[in-house]
Design a protein around this motif. Structure first.
Motif, PDB file in Angstrom:
ATOM      1  N   UNK A   1     -26.890  18.910   1.932  1.00 56.44           N
ATOM      2  CA  UNK A   1     -25.611  19.518   2.286  1.00 56.44           C
ATOM      3  C   UNK A   1     -24.577  18.454   2.638  1.00 56.44           C
ATOM      4  N   UNK A   2     -24.950  17.537   3.537  1.00 55.48           N
ATOM      5  CA  UNK A   2     -24.011  16.495   3.944  1.00 55.48           C
ATOM      6  C   UNK A   2     -23.684  15.554   2.792  1.00 55.48           C
ATOM      7  N   UNK A   3     -24.708  15.218   1.997  1.00 59.72           N
ATOM      8  CA  UNK A   3     -24.482  14.336   0.865  1.00 59.72           C
ATOM      9  C   UNK A   3     -23.484  14.922  -0.113  1.00 59.72           C
ATOM     10  N   UNK A   4     -23.575  16.219  -0.350  1.00 66.30           N
ATOM     11  CA  UNK A   4     -22.640  16.881  -1.266  1.00 66.30           C
ATOM     12  C   UNK A   4     -21.219  16.836  -0.726  1.00 66.30           C
ATOM     13  N   UNK A   5     -21.071  16.945   0.602  1.00 67.87           N
ATOM     14  CA  UNK A   5     -19.746  16.887   1.207  1.00 67.87           C
ATOM     15  C   UNK A   5     -19.167  15.478   1.181  1.00 67.87           C
ATOM     16  N   UNK A   6     -20.046  14.483   1.239  1.00 69.01           N
ATOM     17  CA  UNK A   6     -19.593  13.089   1.244  1.00 69.01           C
ATOM     18  C   UNK A   6     -19.387  12.520  -0.149  1.00 69.01           C
ATOM     19  N   UNK A   7     -19.981  13.154  -1.146  1.00 66.72           N
ATOM     20  CA  UNK A   7     -19.890  12.661  -2.509  1.00 66.72           C
ATOM     21  C   UNK A   7     -18.433  12.624  -2.961  1.00 66.72           C
ATOM     22  N   UNK A   8     -17.960  11.499  -3.489  1.00 65.72           N
ATOM     23  CA  UNK A   8     -16.584  11.447  -3.990  1.00 65.72           C
ATOM     24  C   UNK A   8     -16.311  12.582  -4.969  1.00 65.72           C
ATOM     25  N   UNK A   9     -15.132  13.181  -4.854  1.00 64.99           N
ATOM     26  CA  UNK A   9     -14.817  14.357  -5.656  1.00 64.99           C
ATOM     27  C   UNK A   9     -14.879  14.080  -7.151  1.00 64.99           C
ATOM     28  N   UNK A  10     -14.553  12.857  -7.552  1.00 65.22           N
ATOM     29  CA  UNK A  10     -14.583  12.537  -8.987  1.00 65.22           C
ATOM     30  C   UNK A  10     -15.982  12.207  -9.491  1.00 65.22           C
ATOM     31  N   UNK A  11     -16.987  12.309  -8.591  1.00 67.88           N
ATOM     32  CA  UNK A  11     -18.372  12.034  -8.982  1.00 67.88           C
ATOM     33  C   UNK A  11     -19.251  13.279  -8.849  1.00 67.88           C
ATOM     34  N   UNK A  12     -18.630  14.441  -8.631  1.00 68.63           N
ATOM     35  CA  UNK A  12     -19.409  15.664  -8.493  1.00 68.63           C
ATOM     36  C   UNK A  12     -20.073  16.007  -9.819  1.00 68.63           C
ATOM     37  N   UNK A  13     -21.242  16.622  -9.726  1.00 64.52           N
ATOM     38  CA  UNK A  13     -21.982  16.979 -10.937  1.00 64.52           C
ATOM     39  C   UNK A  13     -23.276  16.188 -11.025  1.00 64.52           C
ATOM     40  N   UNK A  14     -24.069  16.513 -12.004  1.00 62.90           N
ATOM     41  CA  UNK A  14     -25.375  15.873 -12.184  1.00 62.90           C
ATOM     42  C   UNK A  14     -25.226  14.580 -12.971  1.00 62.90           C
ATOM     43  N   UNK A  15     -24.725  13.541 -12.285  1.00 55.53           N
ATOM     44  CA  UNK A  15     -24.505  12.239 -12.903  1.00 55.53           C
ATOM     45  C   UNK A  15     -25.472  11.231 -12.301  1.00 55.53           C
ATOM     46  N   UNK A  16     -25.709  10.121 -12.968  1.00 51.63           N
ATOM     47  CA  UNK A  16     -26.586   9.087 -12.387  1.00 51.63           C
ATOM     48  C   UNK A  16     -26.098   8.631 -11.011  1.00 51.63           C
ATOM     49  N   UNK A  17     -24.770   8.506 -10.851  1.00 45.18           N
ATOM     50  CA  UNK A  17     -24.235   8.081  -9.550  1.00 45.18           C
ATOM     51  C   UNK A  17     -24.532   9.115  -8.475  1.00 45.18           C
ATOM     52  N   UNK A  18     -24.251  10.388  -8.768  1.00 44.81           N
ATOM     53  CA  UNK A  18     -24.457  11.420  -7.752  1.00 44.81           C
ATOM     54  C   UNK A  18     -25.932  11.550  -7.390  1.00 44.81           C
ATOM     55  N   UNK A  19     -26.808  11.428  -8.374  1.00 43.73           N
ATOM     56  CA  UNK A  19     -28.250  11.521  -8.085  1.00 43.73           C
ATOM     57  C   UNK A  19     -28.700  10.368  -7.204  1.00 43.73           C
ATOM     58  N   UNK A  20     -28.213   9.163  -7.498  1.00 46.67           N
ATOM     59  CA  UNK A  20     -28.585   7.996  -6.690  1.00 46.67           C
ATOM     60  C   UNK A  20     -28.001   8.110  -5.282  1.00 46.67           C
TER      61      UNK A  20
ATOM     62  N   UNK B   1      -8.511  13.160  -1.079  1.00 49.09           N
ATOM     63  CA  UNK B   1      -9.962  13.033  -1.105  1.00 49.09           C
ATOM     64  C   UNK B   1     -10.627  14.031  -0.193  1.00 49.09           C
ATOM     65  N   UNK B   2     -11.942  13.937  -0.098  1.00 49.27           N
ATOM     66  CA  UNK B   2     -12.736  14.849   0.711  1.00 49.27           C
ATOM     67  C   UNK B   2     -13.244  14.196   1.977  1.00 49.27           C
ATOM     68  N   UNK B   3     -14.412  14.657   2.448  1.00 52.68           N
ATOM     69  CA  UNK B   3     -14.966  14.135   3.699  1.00 52.68           C
ATOM     70  C   UNK B   3     -15.486  12.707   3.530  1.00 52.68           C
ATOM     71  N   UNK B   4     -15.783  12.319   2.300  1.00 54.90           N
ATOM     72  CA  UNK B   4     -16.198  10.946   2.023  1.00 54.90           C
ATOM     73  C   UNK B   4     -15.020  10.064   1.681  1.00 54.90           C
ATOM     74  N   UNK B   5     -13.942  10.220   2.421  1.00 58.53           N
ATOM     75  CA  UNK B   5     -12.691   9.518   2.153  1.00 58.53           C
ATOM     76  C   UNK B   5     -12.872   8.009   2.076  1.00 58.53           C
ATOM     77  N   UNK B   6     -13.771   7.474   2.891  1.00 61.32           N
ATOM     78  CA  UNK B   6     -13.965   6.034   2.932  1.00 61.32           C
ATOM     79  C   UNK B   6     -14.520   5.515   1.611  1.00 61.32           C
ATOM     80  N   UNK B   7     -15.200   6.374   0.838  1.00 64.09           N
ATOM     81  CA  UNK B   7     -15.696   5.980  -0.480  1.00 64.09           C
ATOM     82  C   UNK B   7     -14.653   6.218  -1.569  1.00 64.09           C
ATOM     83  N   UNK B   8     -13.799   7.196  -1.380  1.00 64.34           N
ATOM     84  CA  UNK B   8     -12.856   7.592  -2.426  1.00 64.34           C
ATOM     85  C   UNK B   8     -11.581   6.746  -2.425  1.00 64.34           C
ATOM     86  N   UNK B   9     -11.110   6.378  -1.238  1.00 63.28           N
ATOM     87  CA  UNK B   9      -9.856   5.621  -1.120  1.00 63.28           C
ATOM     88  C   UNK B   9     -10.104   4.342  -0.340  1.00 63.28           C
TER      89      UNK B   9
END
Length: 287
Positions: free
Chosen positions: A160-179, A252-260
């Motif tokens: 749940x938390x990981x999904x909220x922190x995931x950068x919005x442009x990386x949502x979906x079943x991608x290698x980055x999101x899985x890692x 950005x979302x809750x993972x702002x530090x990763x997105x910007x």
């Protein structure tokens, strides 16, 4: 604790209840103590954000909160005030007096630190935080129930938390999101005791809004415009309740530090380096 080789910049602080707190950082430049959110440790900040801070003349001071990373839990009951006391010990030991940044639950810890140890805090940055977690939980129980449920498997909380922190442009079943999600899940499972303690502290987090006028230092409040956990209006409420504040919304979302990362670091450096009144973003001082 997980075995990991320490570098020459790392140090263990022993707290009165026996907790061992791992700290990392140097004090050659302007120090910035960085307090992570629920489940975050000294590695949670990514690579770009700390690097850009250092390029701007800021020395990030990071640590593993008790029960996470290489820090032990200790024997005291978990609370926001206990975590703030730990943060004060880190700041006092490595850089007596300095700026403090708190992210998510870490913003609540940072506020408590500024209130309980005003002698240590020179400036405050609150990122994706709220002044009243209890009110948020009551308003959005469907959002916070899986975060605060200490009976659910800790891997579910990580998801749940990981999904909220995931950068919005990386949502979906991608290698980055899985890692990304895998790293968070593995850490949560390894440090379940520390995670459960933080859940308890967050569930019992007292409202800070009535005390915010006591914060005497300048504060920068930063929110993500698409934060799925803590809406931007919560940051505006924080800023309006503070004596001397600036409020800024980033895309950005809750993972702002990763997105910007770069933009956010630049803004933080500007705020911390400005010797007088910072007028580069909307101010609510005196309202």
């Amino acid at each position: 604790m997980v075995s990991r080789k320490k570098t020459e910049k790392e140090k263990i602080i022993i707290r009165p209840d026996g907790a061992e707190i791992l700290t990392k950082g140097k004090t050659g430049g302007m120090p910035l103590l960085m307090i992570p959110g629920l489940g975050g440790d000294s590695e949670c900040w990514g690579g770009v954000f700390p690097r850009k801070l250092r390029e701007g003349g800021i020395d990030p001071l990071v640590y593993d909160p008790r029960g996470l990373g290489l820090s032990s839990c200790g024997s005291l009951e978990p609370s926001i005030s206990l975590y703030a006391a730990d943060a004060a010990a880190v700041l006092e030991d490595r850089a007596p007096g300095g700026a403090v940044l708190g992210w998510s639950m870490g913003a609540s810890v940072a506020i408590e630190l500024a209130l309980s140890r005003p002698d240590l805090v020179t400036r405050l940055v609150l990122c994706c935080g709220s002044g009243d977690h209890g009110m948020l939980v009551r308003r959005s129980p469907e959002v916070f129930r899986p975060i605060l449920d200490r009976e659910a498997p800790v891997a579910e909380l990580a998801s749940v938390l990981g999904s909220l922190l995931l950068p919005l442009n990386q949502r979906g079943n991608t290698p980055f999101s899985r890692a990304f999600l895998s790293v968070i899940r593995d850490s949560f499972v390894r440090h379940e005791e520390g995670i459960r303690s933080q859940q308890k502290a967050l569930a019992e987090c007292p409202p800070a809004m009535p005390r915010l006028q006591e914060v005497a230092v300048p504060v920068l409040v930063i929110m993500g415009d698409r934060d799925g956990l803590i809406p931007p209006r919560e940051g505006e409420k924080l800023a309006r309740a503070l004596r001397d504040s600036r409020f800024e919304i980033f895309p950005g979302g809750h993972g702002l530090i990763y997105e910007c990362s770069a933009e956010l670091a630049e803004r933080v450096c500007s705020f911390l380096s400005f010797p007088g009144r910072d007028t580069t973003s909307p101010s609510f001082a005196g309202e």
